[in-house]
Design a protein around this motif. Structure first.
Motif, PDB file in Angstrom:
ATOM      1  N   ALA A 103       0.876  -1.427  -0.109  1.00 20.62           N
ATOM      2  CA  ALA A 103      -0.057   0.132  -0.044  1.00 20.62           C
ATOM      3  C   ALA A 103       0.951   1.475  -0.083  1.00 20.62           C
ATOM      4  O   ALA A 103       0.629   2.188  -0.699  1.00 20.62           O
ATOM      5  CB  ALA A 103      -0.976   0.029   1.066  1.00 20.62           C
ATOM      6  N   GLU A 105       3.788   1.478  -1.331  1.00 21.20           N
ATOM      7  CA  GLU A 105       4.364   1.644  -2.661  1.00 21.20           C
ATOM      8  C   GLU A 105       3.484   2.167  -3.600  1.00 21.20           C
ATOM      9  O   GLU A 105       3.742   3.032  -4.467  1.00 21.20           O
ATOM     10  CB  GLU A 105       4.838   0.506  -3.098  1.00 21.20           C
ATOM     11  N   GLN A 106       2.056   1.793  -3.523  1.00 24.07           N
ATOM     12  CA  GLN A 106       1.017   2.299  -4.382  1.00 24.07           C
ATOM     13  C   GLN A 106       0.967   3.942  -3.843  1.00 24.07           C
ATOM     14  O   GLN A 106       0.727   4.822  -4.999  1.00 24.07           O
ATOM     15  CB  GLN A 106      -0.440   1.679  -4.330  1.00 24.07           C
ATOM     16  N   GLN A 107       0.975   4.253  -2.664  1.00 25.05           N
ATOM     17  CA  GLN A 107       0.795   5.534  -2.278  1.00 25.05           C
ATOM     18  C   GLN A 107       1.864   6.327  -2.628  1.00 25.05           C
ATOM     19  O   GLN A 107       1.804   7.632  -3.247  1.00 25.05           O
ATOM     20  CB  GLN A 107       0.403   5.800  -0.670  1.00 25.05           C
ATOM     21  N   ALA A 110       1.223   7.350  -6.337  1.00 26.93           N
ATOM     22  CA  ALA A 110       0.291   8.320  -6.446  1.00 26.93           C
ATOM     23  C   ALA A 110       0.719   9.611  -5.985  1.00 26.93           C
ATOM     24  O   ALA A 110       0.527  10.691  -6.483  1.00 26.93           O
ATOM     25  CB  ALA A 110      -0.900   7.898  -5.702  1.00 26.93           C
TER      26      ALA A 110
END
Length: 168
Positions: A103, A105-107, A110
């Protein structure tokens, strides 16, 4: 009939003169070169690199801590120091941490995209405004980007005028 021919010929000449007088003027710019020379662009790229390194460092620390705890759990399990129930609880905790890392890494991606848009939008706007101003001043109806241009005469290149407008 002769009169009709004369009128038709006059109409053709008037039409040709009108079409010639309203000929459209085209130009092109090398926007990549212009952007590369802008100090604001260099500052934005530097800012983004710094943010990316900072976030990557935090992510790497999370991964290293996870790997350390995973190895410690394996060693305890192999040494027989944990009951099956304790092993399951620790494994569940590690799975949760693994999901947190994913999560993060995704954030991170973004956040970087959001920051990039935030930093680059005003730069792109200023370049587009300069291009529009040059187009109006020089009477161009269309200005294209050189990257998508298949052919263009050098006299139609307005990059130098745009750079001047931007203070470069």
């Amino acid at each position: 009939m002769k009169k009709f021919l004369q009128i038709a010929m006059m109409a053709v000449l008037v039409f040709a003169a009108t079409a010639t007088a309203s000929a459209q003027k085209f130009g092109y710019v090398n926007s990549a070169e212009i952007l590369a020379e802008l100090p604001a662009m260099k500052a934005a790229e530097s800012n983004l690199e710094g943010l990316q390194k900072q976030l990557q460092k935090k992510g790497q620390a999370m991964v290293q801590n996870f790997e350390t705890d995973y190895r410690a759990l394996q060693e305890k399990a192999q040494a027989g120091e944990l009951t099956p129930k304790a092993q399951q609880e620790e494994a569940t905790k590690l799975e949760t941490r693994q999901k947190e890392i994913a999560a993060f890494e995704q954030q991170m991606v973004a956040d970087l995209q959001k920051k990039r848009a935030e930093l680059l939008e005003p730069i792109y706007k200023s370049v587009n405004d300069a291009i529009a101003a040059v187009a109006k001043e020089k009477g161009y109806q269309f200005i294209f980007d050189q990257q998508v241009l298949l052919f263009g005469e050098e006299t139609a290149d307005v990059s130098a005028d745009v750079k001047t407008k931007l203070g470069l």
